[in-house]
Design a protein around this motif. Structure first.
Motif, PDB file in Angstrom:
ATOM      1  N   SER A  12       1.059  -1.534   0.136  1.00  0.00           N
ATOM      2  CA  SER A  12       0.337   0.006   0.004  1.00  0.00           C
ATOM      3  C   SER A  12       0.509   1.017  -0.097  1.00  0.00           C
ATOM      4  O   SER A  12       0.344   2.336   0.127  1.00  0.00           O
ATOM      5  CB  SER A  12      -0.516   0.016   1.018  1.00  0.00           C
ATOM      6  N   PHE A  13       2.003   1.329   0.038  1.00  0.00           N
ATOM      7  CA  PHE A  13       2.810   2.532  -0.095  1.00  0.00           C
ATOM      8  C   PHE A  13       4.667   2.196  -0.385  1.00  0.00           C
ATOM      9  O   PHE A  13       5.522   3.342  -0.607  1.00  0.00           O
ATOM     10  CB  PHE A  13       2.933   3.489   1.562  1.00  0.00           C
ATOM     11  N   ALA A  14       4.475   1.466  -1.025  1.00  0.00           N
ATOM     12  CA  ALA A  14       6.196   1.461  -0.886  1.00  0.00           C
ATOM     13  C   ALA A  14       6.303   2.296  -2.669  1.00  0.00           C
ATOM     14  O   ALA A  14       7.593   2.738  -2.565  1.00  0.00           O
ATOM     15  CB  ALA A  14       5.984  -0.398  -1.495  1.00  0.00           C
ATOM     16  N   ASP A  15       5.506   1.871  -3.825  1.00  0.00           N
ATOM     17  CA  ASP A  15       5.289   2.608  -4.557  1.00  0.00           C
ATOM     18  C   ASP A  15       5.703   4.136  -4.350  1.00  0.00           C
ATOM     19  O   ASP A  15       6.440   5.178  -5.191  1.00  0.00           O
ATOM     20  CB  ASP A  15       4.083   2.785  -5.595  1.00  0.00           C
ATOM     21  N   ALA A  16       4.961   4.402  -3.514  1.00  0.00           N
ATOM     22  CA  ALA A  16       4.124   6.069  -2.456  1.00  0.00           C
ATOM     23  C   ALA A  16       5.866   6.546  -2.308  1.00  0.00           C
ATOM     24  O   ALA A  16       5.735   8.065  -2.519  1.00  0.00           O
ATOM     25  CB  ALA A  16       3.088   5.978  -2.149  1.00  0.00           C
TER      26      ALA A  16
ATOM     27  N   THR B 258       8.830  13.212   4.634  1.00  0.00           N
ATOM     28  CA  THR B 258       9.422  12.993   3.752  1.00  0.00           C
ATOM     29  C   THR B 258       8.866  13.685   2.407  1.00  0.00           C
ATOM     30  O   THR B 258       7.830  14.460   2.412  1.00  0.00           O
ATOM     31  CB  THR B 258       9.488  11.311   3.486  1.00  0.00           C
ATOM     32  N   SER B 259       9.604  13.919   1.423  1.00  0.00           N
ATOM     33  CA  SER B 259       8.905  14.408   0.721  1.00  0.00           C
ATOM     34  C   SER B 259       7.647  14.011  -0.408  1.00  0.00           C
ATOM     35  O   SER B 259       7.416  15.106  -0.995  1.00  0.00           O
ATOM     36  CB  SER B 259      10.814  14.963  -0.676  1.00  0.00           C
ATOM     37  N   ARG B 260       7.646  12.973  -0.051  1.00  0.00           N
ATOM     38  CA  ARG B 260       6.574  12.867  -0.325  1.00  0.00           C
ATOM     39  C   ARG B 260       5.576  12.347   0.017  1.00  0.00           C
ATOM     40  O   ARG B 260       4.263  11.480  -0.542  1.00  0.00           O
ATOM     41  CB  ARG B 260       6.612  11.014  -1.123  1.00  0.00           C
ATOM     42  N   GLY B 261       5.635  12.206   0.803  1.00  0.00           N
ATOM     43  CA  GLY B 261       4.463  12.037   2.507  1.00  0.00           C
ATOM     44  C   GLY B 261       4.881  11.471   3.656  1.00  0.00           C
ATOM     45  O   GLY B 261       6.244  11.989   3.873  1.00  0.00           O
TER      46      GLY B 261
ATOM     47  N   LEU C 196       0.883   0.790  10.235  1.00  0.00           N
ATOM     48  CA  LEU C 196       1.192   1.768   9.594  1.00  0.00           C
ATOM     49  C   LEU C 196       0.529   3.162   9.157  1.00  0.00           C
ATOM     50  O   LEU C 196      -0.560   2.372   8.236  1.00  0.00           O
ATOM     51  CB  LEU C 196       2.733   1.247   8.552  1.00  0.00           C
ATOM     52  N   ASN C 197       0.818   4.313   8.168  1.00  0.00           N
ATOM     53  CA  ASN C 197       0.427   4.712   7.323  1.00  0.00           C
ATOM     54  C   ASN C 197       1.062   5.936   6.381  1.00  0.00           C
ATOM     55  O   ASN C 197       1.538   6.007   7.531  1.00  0.00           O
ATOM     56  CB  ASN C 197      -0.931   5.703   8.339  1.00  0.00           C
ATOM     57  N   PHE C 198       0.803   5.761   5.437  1.00  0.00           N
ATOM     58  CA  PHE C 198       1.429   7.059   4.972  1.00  0.00           C
ATOM     59  C   PHE C 198       0.605   8.180   4.137  1.00  0.00           C
ATOM     60  O   PHE C 198      -0.387   7.412   3.387  1.00  0.00           O
ATOM     61  CB  PHE C 198       1.867   6.406   3.622  1.00  0.00           C
ATOM     62  N   SER C 199       0.488   9.255   4.379  1.00  0.00           N
ATOM     63  CA  SER C 199      -0.334  10.075   3.215  1.00  0.00           C
ATOM     64  C   SER C 199       0.686  11.511   3.063  1.00  0.00           C
ATOM     65  O   SER C 199       1.381  11.652   3.899  1.00  0.00           O
ATOM     66  CB  SER C 199      -1.402  10.808   4.591  1.00  0.00           C
ATOM     67  N   ARG C 200      -0.095  12.060   2.264  1.00  0.00           N
ATOM     68  CA  ARG C 200       0.486  13.322   1.985  1.00  0.00           C
ATOM     69  C   ARG C 200       0.466  14.507   2.941  1.00  0.00           C
ATOM     70  O   ARG C 200       0.867  15.216   3.090  1.00  0.00           O
ATOM     71  CB  ARG C 200       0.203  13.941   0.019  1.00  0.00           C
TER      72      ARG C 200
ATOM     73  N   LEU D 179      14.849   3.411  -1.312  1.00  0.00           N
ATOM     74  CA  LEU D 179      15.025   2.966  -2.288  1.00  0.00           C
ATOM     75  C   LEU D 179      13.435   2.513  -2.116  1.00  0.00           C
ATOM     76  O   LEU D 179      13.237   1.746  -3.478  1.00  0.00           O
ATOM     77  CB  LEU D 179      16.358   2.596  -1.999  1.00  0.00           C
ATOM     78  N   ALA D 180      13.492   1.630  -1.572  1.00  0.00           N
ATOM     79  CA  ALA D 180      12.212   0.434  -1.427  1.00  0.00           C
ATOM     80  C   ALA D 180      11.922  -0.259  -0.299  1.00  0.00           C
ATOM     81  O   ALA D 180      12.682   0.292   0.793  1.00  0.00           O
ATOM     82  CB  ALA D 180      13.213  -0.189  -2.382  1.00  0.00           C
ATOM     83  N   VAL D 181      10.920  -0.649  -0.426  1.00  0.00           N
ATOM     84  CA  VAL D 181      10.254  -1.508   0.947  1.00  0.00           C
ATOM     85  C   VAL D 181       9.991  -2.823   0.156  1.00  0.00           C
ATOM     86  O   VAL D 181       9.531  -3.043  -0.366  1.00  0.00           O
ATOM     87  CB  VAL D 181       9.340  -0.923   0.792  1.00  0.00           C
ATOM     88  N   ARG D 182      10.766  -3.507   1.617  1.00  0.00           N
ATOM     89  CA  ARG D 182      11.100  -5.425   1.035  1.00  0.00           C
ATOM     90  C   ARG D 182       9.994  -5.930   2.723  1.00  0.00           C
ATOM     91  O   ARG D 182      10.193  -4.865   3.048  1.00  0.00           O
ATOM     92  CB  ARG D 182      12.353  -5.942   0.738  1.00  0.00           C
TER      93      ARG D 182
END
Length: 271
Positions: free
Chosen positions: A13-17, A96-99, A77-81, A49-52
């Motif tokens: 749900s958040f690796a790419d973002a 972070t710069s992305r959220g 976990l929650n990842f949000s802009r 770089l990535a989330v594994r």
DNA sequence: AAAAGCCCCTGGATGC
DNA sequence: TGCATCCAGGGGCTTT
């Protein structure tokens, strides 16, 4: 809360973002299971770089080192802009710069630990004894069978131990054993070749199905984007004590094994 | 080496 | 309404 499916759903749900994001700031709340293991300053300016995933751990690769994240029993976990204000149980927050990535964890059995690499003693201590990944090619049948042969403990507890196969927690251990028609209290070493092969398949099947259904939301699990899981709706035995078995109608039994609840159908799982 | 118990911690449900 | 008790998606550590 989280077993392999919930951790994997969280990752997806958040690796790419978050990939490519620069770490701008980090805020720590109350102590989690282990200390972060580096200064906050050390994380600033790093790039994600990535989330594994390895077992129930998430590995957040940075351009220098990595963060090992475990959700414990109650972590999310929650990842949000545009994150909401820090809640009472947000104990790790990384802007972070992305959220913003937040770990919400009331019971604080979870952890965020920094390691220089996977070979770092800190990482090896947590990951070094983990068993095979059940959803990968590495989940070898022969090795699984050989591992069971040398364990006299109850099969349910061998699955939970995580040194033979990872990611199978209290829900999915009961569910996989039901699928394979195996009594959870049976000694692992006493399983026939055919039955251990059936269990091997059942583990992969139930975990893959659970990932596809978004995990299980029993009370409060949700992905990093707030989505609930639905696997709990199709659980055959977990959390259904005294209710009729969906296959044969017999009342589901609940027993205690190593201070955890186990559920099974006494008719479908005769031995 | 393997197995069994003990904790860490908070909050929700249940029972009196 | 208040309080005590039990239970919860985990797992490392210590003791047998």
């Amino acid at each position: 809360m989280p077993e392999l499916p919930e951790v994997e759903v969280t990752r997806l749900s958040f690796a790419d973002a978050i990939a490519g994001a620069k770490v701008l700031s980090v805020r720590l709340g109350k102590a989690l299971r282990w200390p972060l293991g580096c200064s906050v300053a050390h994380l600033l300016g790093r790039t994600v770089l990535a989330v594994r995933r390895r077992g129930k751990y998430l590995l957040i690769d940075l351009d220098q080192g990595l963060l090992l994240v475990h959700l414990g029993m109650s972590g999310r976990l929650n990842f949000s802009r545009h994150p909401s204000a820090a809640a009472t149980h947000d104990h790790f927050e990384m802007l972070t710069s992305r959220g913003t990535l937040k770990l919400y964890d009331p019971r604080r059995f979870g952890a965020v630990v920094y390691a220089n690499s996977e070979e770092d003693p800190v990482a090896r201590k947590l990951l070094g004894k983990l068993g095979m990944e059940p959803l990968s090619q590495d989940f070898d049948l022969k090795q699984f069978q050989a591992g069971l042969k040398r364990r006299k403990a109850a099969i349910k507890q061998v699955l939970l131990a995580g040194d033979l196969v990872v990611g199978v927690g209290n829900i999915y251990a009961s569910e996989a054993l039901f699928l394979a028609s195996i009594r959870p209290t049976l000694s692992a070493a006493r399983l026939s070749r055919a039955r251990s092969a059936k269990l091997h398949a059942a583990i992969g099947q139930v975990l893959a199905r659970a990932v596809a259904r978004g995990g299980s939301t029993l009370r409060d699990f949700s992905s990093a984007t707030g989505e609930n899981g639905h696997f709990q709706l199709e659980a055959m035995v977990y959390g259904r004590p005294a209710q009729p078995c969906r296959v044969c109608g017999t009342a589901i039994k609940s027993v205690r094994q190593g201070q955890r609840s186990t559920f099974y159908c006494p008719t479908c799982q005769k031995a």
